[in-house]
Design a protein around this motif. Structure first.
Motif, PDB file in Angstrom:
ATOM      1  N   LEU A  44      72.342  77.387  18.765  1.00  0.00           N
ATOM      2  CA  LEU A  44      73.416  76.763  19.534  1.00  0.00           C
ATOM      3  C   LEU A  44      72.906  76.177  20.846  1.00  0.00           C
ATOM      4  N   ASN A  45      71.976  76.855  21.490  1.00  0.00           N
ATOM      5  CA  ASN A  45      71.409  76.328  22.734  1.00  0.00           C
ATOM      6  C   ASN A  45      70.626  75.047  22.486  1.00  0.00           C
ATOM      7  N   SER A  46      69.920  74.962  21.370  1.00  0.00           N
ATOM      8  CA  SER A  46      69.204  73.721  21.067  1.00  0.00           C
ATOM      9  C   SER A  46      70.184  72.589  20.779  1.00  0.00           C
ATOM     10  N   GLU A  47      71.295  72.890  20.119  1.00  0.00           N
ATOM     11  CA  GLU A  47      72.327  71.873  19.887  1.00  0.00           C
ATOM     12  C   GLU A  47      72.941  71.409  21.206  1.00  0.00           C
ATOM     13  N   ILE A  48      73.174  72.336  22.107  1.00  0.00           N
ATOM     14  CA  ILE A  48      73.738  71.984  23.415  1.00  0.00           C
ATOM     15  C   ILE A  48      72.789  71.066  24.173  1.00  0.00           C
ATOM     16  N   GLU A  49      71.502  71.354  24.127  1.00  0.00           N
ATOM     17  CA  GLU A  49      70.531  70.496  24.812  1.00  0.00           C
ATOM     18  C   GLU A  49      70.521  69.092  24.211  1.00  0.00           C
ATOM     19  N   ASN A  52      73.598  67.273  25.384  1.00  0.00           N
ATOM     20  CA  ASN A  52      73.487  66.865  26.791  1.00  0.00           C
ATOM     21  C   ASN A  52      72.628  65.616  26.927  1.00  0.00           C
ATOM     22  N   VAL A  53      71.579  65.508  26.113  1.00  0.00           N
ATOM     23  CA  VAL A  53      70.747  64.300  26.140  1.00  0.00           C
ATOM     24  C   VAL A  53      71.569  63.095  25.686  1.00  0.00           C
ATOM     25  N   LYS A  54      72.348  63.273  24.616  1.00  0.00           N
ATOM     26  CA  LYS A  54      73.212  62.185  24.141  1.00  0.00           C
ATOM     27  C   LYS A  54      74.252  61.816  25.202  1.00  0.00           C
ATOM     28  N   LYS A  55      74.780  62.823  25.869  1.00  0.00           N
ATOM     29  CA  LYS A  55      75.788  62.593  26.908  1.00  0.00           C
ATOM     30  C   LYS A  55      75.224  61.721  28.020  1.00  0.00           C
ATOM     31  N   GLU A  56      74.016  62.040  28.473  1.00  0.00           N
ATOM     32  CA  GLU A  56      73.372  61.238  29.518  1.00  0.00           C
ATOM     33  C   GLU A  56      73.110  59.817  29.043  1.00  0.00           C
ATOM     34  N   PHE A  57      72.679  59.666  27.785  1.00  0.00           N
ATOM     35  CA  PHE A  57      72.437  58.338  27.232  1.00  0.00           C
ATOM     36  C   PHE A  57      73.723  57.507  27.252  1.00  0.00           C
ATOM     37  N   TYR A  58      74.810  58.098  26.788  1.00  0.00           N
ATOM     38  CA  TYR A  58      76.071  57.360  26.733  1.00  0.00           C
ATOM     39  C   TYR A  58      76.629  57.076  28.130  1.00  0.00           C
ATOM     40  N   LYS A  59      76.398  57.966  29.078  1.00  0.00           N
ATOM     41  CA  LYS A  59      76.806  57.681  30.456  1.00  0.00           C
ATOM     42  C   LYS A  59      76.067  56.468  30.996  1.00  0.00           C
ATOM     43  N   ASN A  60      74.756  56.391  30.731  1.00  0.00           N
ATOM     44  CA  ASN A  60      73.980  55.238  31.171  1.00  0.00           C
ATOM     45  C   ASN A  60      74.447  53.962  30.477  1.00  0.00           C
ATOM     46  N   GLU A  61      74.779  54.057  29.198  1.00  0.00           N
ATOM     47  CA  GLU A  61      75.283  52.890  28.472  1.00  0.00           C
ATOM     48  C   GLU A  61      76.629  52.435  29.041  1.00  0.00           C
ATOM     49  N   ILE A  62      77.490  53.372  29.379  1.00  0.00           N
ATOM     50  CA  ILE A  62      78.789  53.028  29.958  1.00  0.00           C
ATOM     51  C   ILE A  62      78.602  52.318  31.289  1.00  0.00           C
ATOM     52  N   ASN A  63      77.688  52.822  32.104  1.00  0.00           N
ATOM     53  CA  ASN A  63      77.434  52.182  33.403  1.00  0.00           C
ATOM     54  C   ASN A  63      76.893  50.771  33.230  1.00  0.00           C
ATOM     55  N   SER A  64      75.973  50.578  32.280  1.00  0.00           N
ATOM     56  CA  SER A  64      75.441  49.227  32.071  1.00  0.00           C
ATOM     57  C   SER A  64      76.516  48.302  31.504  1.00  0.00           C
ATOM     58  N   ASP A  65      77.393  48.828  30.645  1.00  0.00           N
ATOM     59  CA  ASP A  65      78.486  48.005  30.124  1.00  0.00           C
ATOM     60  C   ASP A  65      79.486  47.637  31.215  1.00  0.00           C
ATOM     61  N   LYS A  66      79.738  48.572  32.126  1.00  0.00           N
ATOM     62  CA  LYS A  66      80.638  48.256  33.242  1.00  0.00           C
ATOM     63  C   LYS A  66      80.066  47.141  34.106  1.00  0.00           C
TER      64      LYS A  66
END
Length: 107
Positions: A44-49, A52-66
């Motif tokens: 479960l901890n490896s899945e969480i990590e 979190n990596v995917k979350k950061e990627f999508y946050k960066n994509e959202i910022n670039s799209d904005k």
């Protein structure tokens, strides 16, 4: 023969204590067989990590799209996008498209 028997007795001697035996079995059970075991927590901890990596990627994509949306809200940005992506042009101009992979590099 007696030496091996004595060694075996010395190994088994601490496990004659019932409290120690039950404690060891309990710890073993909790680490490997329980529904909340150490192995499951590790997975479960490896899945969480990974999430979190995917979350950061999508946050960066959202910022670039904005930023891209902000640029496209201006007339100059729309014109630039139309010229680059759809090769649109004004009425009295010519467009020449040069593909970089057809040019030979200088040696």
């Amino acid at each position: 023969m007696k030496k091996t028997i004595n060694r075996l007795k010395n190994i088994i001697k601490p496990f004659k204590n019932i409290f120690l035996l039950i404690t060891v079995i309990f710890i073993f059970w909790m680490l490997f067989f329980d529904a909340n075991s150490w192995l499951i927590h590790r997975e479960l901890n490896s899945e969480i990590e990974a999430l979190n990596v995917k979350k950061e990627f999508y946050k960066n994509e959202i910022n670039s799209d904005k930023k891209q949306i902000k640029i496209l809200q201006t007339p100059e940005g729309v014109e630039k996008y139309a010229r680059e992506k759809y090769t649109m042009k004004k009425e009295n101009e010519d467009i020449y498209i040069v593909e970089t992979d057809t040019l030979k590099p200088k040696e």
